[in-house]
Scaffold this active site. Structure first.
Site, PDB file in Angstrom:
ATOM      1  N   ASP A 122      -0.111   1.947   8.444  1.00  0.00           N
ATOM      2  CA  ASP A 122      -0.688   1.187   9.570  1.00  0.00           C
ATOM      3  C   ASP A 122      -0.097   1.171  10.650  1.00  0.00           C
ATOM      4  O   ASP A 122      -0.449   1.040  11.904  1.00  0.00           O
ATOM      5  CB  ASP A 122      -0.788  -0.242   9.205  1.00  0.00           C
ATOM      6  CG  ASP A 122      -1.717  -0.391   7.940  1.00  0.00           C
ATOM      7  OD1 ASP A 122      -2.433   0.435   7.859  1.00  0.00           O
ATOM      8  OD2 ASP A 122      -1.607  -1.580   7.370  1.00  0.00           O
ATOM      9  N   ARG A 127      13.286  10.400  -3.002  1.00  0.00           N
ATOM     10  CA  ARG A 127      14.224  11.562  -3.407  1.00  0.00           C
ATOM     11  C   ARG A 127      15.509  11.454  -2.348  1.00  0.00           C
ATOM     12  O   ARG A 127      16.712  11.688  -3.216  1.00  0.00           O
ATOM     13  CB  ARG A 127      13.266  12.645  -2.975  1.00  0.00           C
ATOM     14  CG  ARG A 127      14.259  14.168  -3.153  1.00  0.00           C
ATOM     15  CD  ARG A 127      13.157  15.062  -2.587  1.00  0.00           C
ATOM     16  NE  ARG A 127      13.949  16.458  -2.485  1.00  0.00           N
ATOM     17  CZ  ARG A 127      14.259  16.941  -1.600  1.00  0.00           C
ATOM     18  NH1 ARG A 127      14.276  16.233  -0.405  1.00  0.00           N
ATOM     19  NH2 ARG A 127      15.038  18.175  -1.593  1.00  0.00           N
ATOM     20  N   ASP A 167       5.235  -4.257   6.291  1.00  0.00           N
ATOM     21  CA  ASP A 167       5.576  -5.909   6.507  1.00  0.00           C
ATOM     22  C   ASP A 167       5.736  -6.778   5.401  1.00  0.00           C
ATOM     23  O   ASP A 167       6.949  -7.320   5.375  1.00  0.00           O
ATOM     24  CB  ASP A 167       4.373  -6.500   7.481  1.00  0.00           C
ATOM     25  CG  ASP A 167       4.476  -7.726   8.052  1.00  0.00           C
ATOM     26  OD1 ASP A 167       5.646  -7.635   8.681  1.00  0.00           O
ATOM     27  OD2 ASP A 167       3.748  -8.677   7.723  1.00  0.00           O
ATOM     28  N   ARG A 169       1.075  -5.100  -5.008  1.00  0.00           N
ATOM     29  CA  ARG A 169       1.105  -6.323  -4.123  1.00  0.00           C
ATOM     30  C   ARG A 169       1.624  -7.269  -5.066  1.00  0.00           C
ATOM     31  O   ARG A 169       0.687  -7.823  -5.802  1.00  0.00           O
ATOM     32  CB  ARG A 169       0.150  -6.430  -3.353  1.00  0.00           C
ATOM     33  CG  ARG A 169      -0.554  -5.214  -2.468  1.00  0.00           C
ATOM     34  CD  ARG A 169      -1.583  -5.366  -1.588  1.00  0.00           C
ATOM     35  NE  ARG A 169      -2.234  -4.377  -0.795  1.00  0.00           N
ATOM     36  CZ  ARG A 169      -1.777  -3.756   0.188  1.00  0.00           C
ATOM     37  NH1 ARG A 169      -0.613  -4.248   0.742  1.00  0.00           N
ATOM     38  NH2 ARG A 169      -2.381  -2.607   0.729  1.00  0.00           N
ATOM     39  N   GLY A 216       0.991  -1.163  -0.005  1.00  0.00           N
ATOM     40  CA  GLY A 216      -0.135   0.087   0.105  1.00  0.00           C
ATOM     41  C   GLY A 216       0.931   1.060  -0.068  1.00  0.00           C
ATOM     42  O   GLY A 216       1.849   1.418   0.675  1.00  0.00           O
ATOM     43  N   ARG A 269      -4.993   7.418   2.631  1.00  0.00           N
ATOM     44  CA  ARG A 269      -3.678   6.935   1.967  1.00  0.00           C
ATOM     45  C   ARG A 269      -3.042   8.158   1.255  1.00  0.00           C
ATOM     46  O   ARG A 269      -2.188   8.011   1.044  1.00  0.00           O
ATOM     47  CB  ARG A 269      -3.928   5.721   1.262  1.00  0.00           C
ATOM     48  CG  ARG A 269      -4.040   4.393   1.906  1.00  0.00           C
ATOM     49  CD  ARG A 269      -2.883   3.447   1.879  1.00  0.00           C
ATOM     50  NE  ARG A 269      -2.755   2.956   0.672  1.00  0.00           N
ATOM     51  CZ  ARG A 269      -3.429   1.748   0.148  1.00  0.00           C
ATOM     52  NH1 ARG A 269      -4.164   1.150   0.906  1.00  0.00           N
ATOM     53  NH2 ARG A 269      -3.237   1.641  -1.164  1.00  0.00           N
ATOM     54  N   HIS A 293     -22.683  15.762  20.632  1.00  0.00           N
ATOM     55  CA  HIS A 293     -22.088  14.833  19.580  1.00  0.00           C
ATOM     56  C   HIS A 293     -21.445  13.722  19.961  1.00  0.00           C
ATOM     57  O   HIS A 293     -21.175  13.799  21.238  1.00  0.00           O
ATOM     58  CB  HIS A 293     -20.771  15.688  18.866  1.00  0.00           C
ATOM     59  CG  HIS A 293     -19.724  15.910  19.958  1.00  0.00           C
ATOM     60  ND1 HIS A 293     -19.801  17.189  20.696  1.00  0.00           N
ATOM     61  CD2 HIS A 293     -18.727  15.256  20.437  1.00  0.00           C
ATOM     62  CE1 HIS A 293     -18.612  17.051  21.324  1.00  0.00           C
ATOM     63  NE2 HIS A 293     -18.053  15.968  21.227  1.00  0.00           N
ATOM     64  N   MET A 304      -8.587   3.001   8.599  1.00  0.00           N
ATOM     65  CA  MET A 304      -7.887   1.744   8.096  1.00  0.00           C
ATOM     66  C   MET A 304      -7.102   1.273   9.104  1.00  0.00           C
ATOM     67  O   MET A 304      -6.902   1.729  10.435  1.00  0.00           O
ATOM     68  CB  MET A 304      -7.024   2.020   6.882  1.00  0.00           C
ATOM     69  CG  MET A 304      -7.714   2.074   5.563  1.00  0.00           C
ATOM     70  SD  MET A 304      -6.705   2.255   4.193  1.00  0.00           S
ATOM     71  CE  MET A 304      -7.852   1.874   2.819  1.00  0.00           C
ATOM     72  N   ARG A 359      -5.443  -2.260   9.015  1.00  0.00           N
ATOM     73  CA  ARG A 359      -5.342  -3.715   8.780  1.00  0.00           C
ATOM     74  C   ARG A 359      -5.833  -4.402  10.231  1.00  0.00           C
ATOM     75  O   ARG A 359      -6.685  -4.394  10.591  1.00  0.00           O
ATOM     76  CB  ARG A 359      -4.068  -4.265   8.145  1.00  0.00           C
ATOM     77  CG  ARG A 359      -4.148  -5.354   7.262  1.00  0.00           C
ATOM     78  CD  ARG A 359      -2.773  -5.751   6.800  1.00  0.00           C
ATOM     79  NE  ARG A 359      -2.316  -4.724   5.640  1.00  0.00           N
ATOM     80  CZ  ARG A 359      -2.704  -5.240   4.396  1.00  0.00           C
ATOM     81  NH1 ARG A 359      -2.980  -6.366   4.142  1.00  0.00           N
ATOM     82  NH2 ARG A 359      -2.268  -4.357   3.672  1.00  0.00           N
ATOM     83  N   ALA A 417     -12.311  11.318  20.513  1.00  0.00           N
ATOM     84  CA  ALA A 417     -13.349  10.397  20.261  1.00  0.00           C
ATOM     85  C   ALA A 417     -13.983   9.834  21.734  1.00  0.00           C
ATOM     86  O   ALA A 417     -13.163   9.598  22.458  1.00  0.00           O
ATOM     87  CB  ALA A 417     -12.955   9.239  19.193  1.00  0.00           C
ATOM     88  N   ASP A 453       2.388  -0.638  11.553  1.00  0.00           N
ATOM     89  CA  ASP A 453       2.080  -2.110  12.318  1.00  0.00           C
ATOM     90  C   ASP A 453       3.371  -2.847  12.605  1.00  0.00           C
ATOM     91  O   ASP A 453       3.327  -3.846  12.754  1.00  0.00           O
ATOM     92  CB  ASP A 453       0.917  -2.833  11.671  1.00  0.00           C
ATOM     93  CG  ASP A 453       1.380  -2.969  10.109  1.00  0.00           C
ATOM     94  OD1 ASP A 453       2.534  -2.385   9.618  1.00  0.00           O
ATOM     95  OD2 ASP A 453       0.754  -3.687   9.457  1.00  0.00           O
ATOM     96  N   THR A 510       4.308   2.495   5.585  1.00  0.00           N
ATOM     97  CA  THR A 510       3.030   2.141   5.566  1.00  0.00           C
ATOM     98  C   THR A 510       2.205   2.967   6.481  1.00  0.00           C
ATOM     99  O   THR A 510       2.728   3.434   7.780  1.00  0.00           O
ATOM    100  CB  THR A 510       2.935   0.743   6.206  1.00  0.00           C
ATOM    101  OG1 THR A 510       1.265   0.433   6.473  1.00  0.00           O
ATOM    102  CG2 THR A 510       3.771   0.219   7.227  1.00  0.00           C
TER     103      THR A 510
HETATM  104  O1  F6P Z   1      -1.538  -1.639   4.537  1.00  0.00           O
HETATM  105  C1  F6P Z   1      -2.025  -0.416   4.440  1.00  0.00           C
HETATM  106  C2  F6P Z   1      -3.731  -0.564   4.016  1.00  0.00           C
HETATM  107  O2  F6P Z   1      -4.198   0.731   3.767  1.00  0.00           O
HETATM  108  C3  F6P Z   1      -4.394  -1.128   5.157  1.00  0.00           C
HETATM  109  O3  F6P Z   1      -4.934  -0.131   6.177  1.00  0.00           O
HETATM  110  C4  F6P Z   1      -5.715  -1.562   4.697  1.00  0.00           C
HETATM  111  O4  F6P Z   1      -6.145  -2.682   5.180  1.00  0.00           O
HETATM  112  C5  F6P Z   1      -5.121  -1.917   3.153  1.00  0.00           C
HETATM  113  O5  F6P Z   1      -3.903  -1.427   3.110  1.00  0.00           O
HETATM  114  C6  F6P Z   1      -5.899  -1.898   1.996  1.00  0.00           C
HETATM  115  O6  F6P Z   1      -5.363  -2.317   0.836  1.00  0.00           O
HETATM  116  P1  F6P Z   1      -5.944  -1.850  -0.607  1.00  0.00           P
HETATM  117  O7  F6P Z   1      -5.450  -0.563  -1.031  1.00  0.00           O
HETATM  118  O8  F6P Z   1      -4.834  -2.920  -1.364  1.00  0.00           O
HETATM  119  O9  F6P Z   1      -7.042  -2.216  -0.638  1.00  0.00           O
END
Ligand code: F6P
Length: 319
Positions: A127, A21, A103, A72, A11, A252, A215, A169, A171, A186, A129, A125
């Site tokens: 995420d 760069r 990852d 990917r 991603g 993203r 809210h 997002m 994952r 929140a 993660d 990424t």
């Molecule tokens: O790993 C980054 C990510 O945006 C995750 O948060 C999400 O689950 C996944 O990629 C979505 O992937 P794609 O863009 O392939 O649908």
């Protein structure tokens, strides 16, 4: 080290361009040829490779996405795919490779290192993660995008007196929800690491409503439940009208924050430096505001620990 290849994989994440760069300019500064590999490991297998110069990376530091494009790659997960990649690297006379991605991308870098090819991984990424580093490139921009969305949704939430569920997002990682939830105030944050209890979410909503709160923002990490079903349940139990927003790929894109540009620039430069020093199979990370490198295998074996203290804090601050 005469020629270095660079690719982005998985991603995309804001800040990847700043890393490309930095790799390109640091390489050229050190009289190294830089080859841009398009569309991640797929481009490596297909030989979708071209030489970069100083101007190739002009005017990209502030842009989201990745100018090298990404993919990917299923083929690269096979032995045959990786062997093809090794042949292409030889044909293009590439001596070292910088892989920017999450990852799965760093696992790919590890595989090339195992085949004897000098490879350095940069964590890119949204995420956040990866357990070995405090931050991955793109995460900071994403949480800023999410808090911007929270603020906007909060306006309409207040006007209508509704509960608004926002799905983000991540994952399998709740870092986006947790940190954007803390910064965006929140009322409830639902993450895979902690699970959730609908009754508790409803109790918080009712408590808030009883003290005059208009809210309510419920931040839900993707993959832990269906946002629309959760909305229906909340509406049924509390009588509070509910709306759902799934932020999706909006998270993203966008111009990277200063933080993402800075760590991406430092990591890109360091990746080239490591290859010049003859190092291989290293992953870059940041801890305590210091960029460091670590063996890729070790990096990938470190499980990300969820920040339970911050999670508890979000509960206290949203009473
Ligand atoms: O790993 C980054 C990510 O945006 C995750 O948060 C999400 O689950 C996944 O990629 C979505 O992937 P794609 O863009 O392939 O649908």
């Amino acid at each position: 080290m005469k020629t270095i290849g660079v690719l982005t994989s998985g991603g995309d994440a804001p800040g990847m361009n700043a890393a490309i760069r930095a790799v390109t300019r640091t390489g050229i500064y050190n009289n190294i040829r830089i080859m841009g590999i398009k569309q991640g490991y797929n481009g490596l297998i297909d030989g979708n490779i071209y030489e970069m110069n100083l101007s190739s990376v002009a005017d990209i530091i502030h842009r989201g996405g990745t100018m090298l494009r990404t993919a990917r790659s299923d083929e690269f997960t096979t032995e045959a795919g990786r062997e093809k990649a090794m042949t292409v690297l030889k044909v293009f006379r590439i001596d070292g490779l910088v892989v920017i991605g999450g990852d799965g991308s760093l696992k790919g870098a590890r595989e090339l290192s195992k085949l004897g090819f000098p490879t350095i991984g940069i964590p890119g990424t949204i995420d956040n993660d990866l357990g070995y580093t405090d931050f991955t490139i793109g995460f900071d921009t994403t949480i800023n995008t999410v808090i911007d969305a929270i603020s906007k949704i909060r306006d309409t939430s207040t006007s209508h007196g509704r509960a608004n569920i926002i799905e983000v997002m991540g994952r399998h990682c709740g870092d986006i929800a947790l940190n954007a939830g803390l910064a965006g105030g929140a009322e409830s944050i639902i993450v895979p690491e902690e699970g959730f209890n609908v009754e508790e979410v409803c109790k918080r909503l009712i408590q808030g409503k009883n003290r005059g709160k208009l809210h309510s923002i419920i931040l839900l990490a993707e993959g832990i439940g269906n946002a629309y079903e959760l909305g229906d349940e909340i509406q049924k139990y509390t009588g509070i009208e509910t709306r759902v927003t799934i932020l999706g790929h909006l998270q993203r894109g966008g111009s990277p924050t200063a933080f993402d540009r800075i760590i991406a620039s430092k990591m890109g430069a360091k990746a080239v430096q490591l290859l010049i020093e003859g190092k291989t199979s290293r992953a870059l990370g940041i801890k305590g505001n210091k960029i460091f490198d670590i063996d890729i295998d070790e990096a990938l074996s470190i499980k990300r620990e969820f920040d339970t203290d911050t999670y508890q804090l979000t509960k206290i601050l949203s009473i």
